[in-house]
Scaffold this motif. Structure first.
Motif, short mmCIF file in Angstrom:
data_model
loop_
_atom_site.label_atom_id
_atom_site.label_comp_id
_atom_site.label_asym_id
_atom_site.label_seq_id
_atom_site.Cartn_x
_atom_site.Cartn_y
_atom_site.Cartn_z
N ARG A 1 -1.93 8.46 3.72
CA ARG A 1 -1.97 7.81 5.03
C ARG A 1 -2.88 8.63 5.96
NH1 ARG A 1 3.18 6.27 3.24
NH2 ARG A 1 3.52 4.02 3.57
N PRO A 2 -4.10 8.20 6.17
CA PRO A 2 -5.05 8.98 6.98
C PRO A 2 -4.57 9.23 8.40
CG PRO A 2 -6.21 7.29 5.73
CD PRO A 2 -4.75 7.00 5.58
N ALA A 3 -3.83 8.30 8.98
CA ALA A 3 -3.41 8.45 10.38
C ALA A 3 -2.41 9.58 10.56
CB ALA A 3 -2.82 7.14 10.90
N THR A 4 -1.62 9.88 9.52
CA THR A 4 -0.59 10.92 9.64
C THR A 4 -0.86 12.13 8.77
OG1 THR A 4 0.78 10.00 7.85
CG2 THR A 4 1.11 9.12 10.08
N GLY A 5 -1.74 12.00 7.78
CA GLY A 5 -1.99 13.09 6.85
C GLY A 5 -1.01 13.16 5.70
N GLU A 6 -0.06 12.23 5.63
CA GLU A 6 0.94 12.24 4.57
C GLU A 6 0.32 11.84 3.23
OE1 GLU A 6 5.34 10.32 3.69
OE2 GLU A 6 3.81 9.11 4.69
N VAL A 7 0.60 12.64 2.20
CA VAL A 7 0.16 12.34 0.84
C VAL A 7 1.38 12.41 -0.07
CG1 VAL A 7 -1.35 12.96 -1.07
CG2 VAL A 7 -2.13 13.32 1.28
N THR A 8 1.66 11.34 -0.78
CA THR A 8 2.78 11.30 -1.71
C THR A 8 2.32 10.77 -3.06
OG1 THR A 8 3.40 9.10 -0.91
CG2 THR A 8 4.52 10.99 0.08
N GLY A 9 3.10 11.03 -4.09
CA GLY A 9 2.80 10.52 -5.41
C GLY A 9 3.31 9.10 -5.58
N VAL A 10 2.66 8.37 -6.47
CA VAL A 10 3.07 7.00 -6.80
C VAL A 10 3.49 6.91 -8.26
CG1 VAL A 10 2.35 4.59 -6.91
CG2 VAL A 10 1.55 6.04 -5.04
N ALA A 11 2.66 7.45 -9.14
CA ALA A 11 2.97 7.40 -10.57
C ALA A 11 2.32 8.59 -11.26
CB ALA A 11 2.47 6.09 -11.19
N ARG A 12 2.91 9.01 -12.38
CA ARG A 12 2.40 10.13 -13.16
C ARG A 12 1.87 9.64 -14.51
NH1 ARG A 12 7.54 11.99 -11.30
NH2 ARG A 12 7.48 13.87 -10.00
N ASP A 13 1.01 10.46 -15.11
CA ASP A 13 0.62 10.32 -16.51
C ASP A 13 0.12 8.93 -16.87
OD1 ASP A 13 1.37 12.97 -16.93
OD2 ASP A 13 3.45 12.39 -17.30
N LEU A 14 -0.76 8.38 -16.04
CA LEU A 14 -1.38 7.09 -16.34
C LEU A 14 -2.78 7.36 -16.88
CD1 LEU A 14 -0.21 5.07 -13.20
CD2 LEU A 14 0.72 4.95 -15.53
N LYS A 15 -2.87 7.69 -18.12
CA LYS A 15 -4.16 7.99 -18.75
C LYS A 15 -4.85 6.67 -19.08
CE LYS A 15 -3.21 12.48 -19.01
NZ LYS A 15 -1.77 12.52 -18.76
N GLY A 16 -5.86 6.33 -18.34
CA GLY A 16 -6.56 5.08 -18.59
C GLY A 16 -7.11 4.48 -17.33
N GLU A 17 -7.38 3.17 -17.38
CA GLU A 17 -8.00 2.46 -16.27
C GLU A 17 -6.96 1.62 -15.54
OE1 GLU A 17 -11.29 3.01 -15.58
OE2 GLU A 17 -11.02 4.47 -17.18
N ILE A 18 -7.12 1.53 -14.20
CA ILE A 18 -6.16 0.81 -13.36
C ILE A 18 -6.90 -0.09 -12.38
CG2 ILE A 18 -4.33 1.06 -11.62
CD1 ILE A 18 -3.70 3.78 -12.79
N SER A 19 -6.36 -1.27 -12.16
CA SER A 19 -6.84 -2.15 -11.10
C SER A 19 -5.61 -2.65 -10.35
CB SER A 19 -7.62 -3.34 -11.68
OG SER A 19 -8.11 -4.17 -10.65
N LEU A 20 -5.64 -2.55 -9.02
CA LEU A 20 -4.49 -2.92 -8.19
C LEU A 20 -4.81 -4.13 -7.34
CD1 LEU A 20 -3.45 0.61 -6.84
CD2 LEU A 20 -2.60 -0.56 -8.89
N ALA A 21 -3.76 -4.91 -7.06
CA ALA A 21 -3.88 -6.00 -6.08
C ALA A 21 -3.66 -5.40 -4.71
CB ALA A 21 -2.86 -7.08 -6.39
N ALA A 22 -4.59 -4.58 -4.29
CA ALA A 22 -4.41 -3.78 -3.07
C ALA A 22 -5.66 -3.81 -2.22
CB ALA A 22 -4.05 -2.35 -3.44
N GLY A 23 -6.30 -4.96 -2.19
CA GLY A 23 -7.52 -5.04 -1.38
C GLY A 23 -7.24 -4.99 0.08
#
Length: 397
Positions: A375-397
């Protein structure tokens, strides 16, 4: 023992005890004056002194602590600083609950047997030892992971024979209903809600796909097509598929942005489409909102727009250090770089590509195999998922 004898004994004992610092000596002198006035308890104190406790008895019983210069030795955990122009993730990540936490879950169904209402993500596992990719998986909004069994896209390749995995960060549409895969001389579009597949012929060693609302862009090094999925018609566009920014799904559809260039030549470009032509305008990026010397040296991966902000990964310089991995937030109107996320060195090249926005947060890869929310406005960085070796595409446009 008389009071006079006790006072003399105390004075002689104190002369052999050198104060450890001047402030303590001052408190000792004040204590002697007060103690001379105490008659009650004098005999007990004398007994303590005579049995070897003289030094302890000389310590003040209840004075306030002396004021001395001290150096703090305790370490504290750095907290996010809102509006800080340059930010860093914490050493230890937390992993709050999120639907995307299940991205690495095992496959429990096939897409053909259980199409999704909406896909949250596509994931193509890759064996880090052999480089062999598995079948593409679909994470639905019901939390189930499905196998994309209705089609097996081949790797993309360029004219020189260089290959890449079929799944790209821009493959999944923002509404999570469609997936697109560039192929040599065609593009494949899968309706994830019906498991139907359609192929559209296009010329070239196609590598990139990008959704702009209902518009689909497909491109290679030489050509970018805009495809009309209803009719199959296409037209070429004077755009680079490497530099194009995925637009905000809720934003304008007649304007596209791109970030590109190197060091002092970094630019924000805008293409505006009219009825008969596409106009381009460019402006240099502005780093004046950052500390002196902090900047982006080169962008990589896909840029993603949300409102008036663009997030894109790149190689950055901060605090006099060059060659760092990071993510920049750029004002889409002015070209001002407003935030940098410093991810440091010693990571695989291109480790930290941006995958889209989730509300006010940027979703990005985090080598090795992780997924972060920033979150750029607050500087908060958290994890979402671990050990995803490969390619990802999100519905996050």
């Amino acid at each position: 023992m008389r009071d006079e004898d006790l006072t003399r004994l105390l004075t002689l004992a104190a002369e052999d005890v050198r104060p450890s610092h001047p402030a303590a000596a001052g408190w000792e002198r004040a204590r002697r004056v007060r103690r001379a006035r105490r008659v009650a308890g004098a005999a007990a104190t004398a007994v303590v002194l005579l049995t070897g406790g003289a030094v302890l008895a000389l310590r003040p019983a209840d004075p306030p602590a002396p004021t001395t210069a001290a150096t703090a030795t305790a370490t504290t955990t750095a907290m996010p600083v809102p509006n800080a122009p340059v930010q860093q993730p914490p050493e230890q990540l937390t992993y709050p609950a999120s639907p995307l936490n299940r991205l690495g879950d095992p496959v429990t169904a096939s897409l053909s047997s259980r199409p999704v209402r909406q896909a949250l993500a596509l994931y193509q596992p890759v064996d880090p030892e052999t480089g062999t990719e598995g079948r593409i998986r679909v994470l639905g909004d019901d939390g189930l992971v499905r196998e994309l069994d209705v089609v097996t896209p081949a790797r993309t390749r360029d004219a020189s024979g260089n290959e890449a995995f079929a799944l790209k960060s821009g493959s999944l549409s923002a509404d999570g209903r469609l997936a697109a895969f560039a192929q040599t001389d065609e593009v494949i579009v899968v309706d994830l809600t019906t498991a139907q597949v359609r192929r559209y012929p296009l010329n070239g060693y196609l590598e990139h796909v990008l959704w702009a609302g209902d518009r689909l862009f497909v491109g290679d090094d030489d050509t970018t097509y805009e495809l009309d999925r209803r009719t199959g018609a296409s037209r070429t566009m004077p755009l680079s598929p490497w530099e194009m920014v995925v637009p905000d799904p809720a934003g304008r559809t007649d304007s596209l942005l791109a970030l590109g260039g190197l060091r002092d030549g970094l630019t924000l470009s805008r293409w505006t489409r009219s009825a008969d032509r596409t106009d381009r305008g460019s402006r240099p990026l502005d780093f004046r909102a950052l500390p002196t010397g902090d900047r982006v040296n080169e962008f990589y991966g896909r840029g993603w727009q949300r409102g008036d902000q663009i997030a894109q990964a790149g190689w950055i310089s901060t605090g006099g250090m060059d060659g760092l991995e990071g993510v920049a937030v750029v004002d889409a109107t002015t070209g001002v770089v407003t935030r940098l996320l410093d991810l440091g060195r010693d990571r695989s090249k291109g480790c930290c590509g941006v995958l889209g926005w989730d509300g006010d947060a940027v979703l990005l890869r985090h080598d090795p195999g992780g997924l972060l929310r920033w979150r750029p406005a607050t500087g908060e960085v958290t994890g979402v998922a671990r050990d995803l070796k490969g390619e990802i595409s999100l519905a996050a446009g």
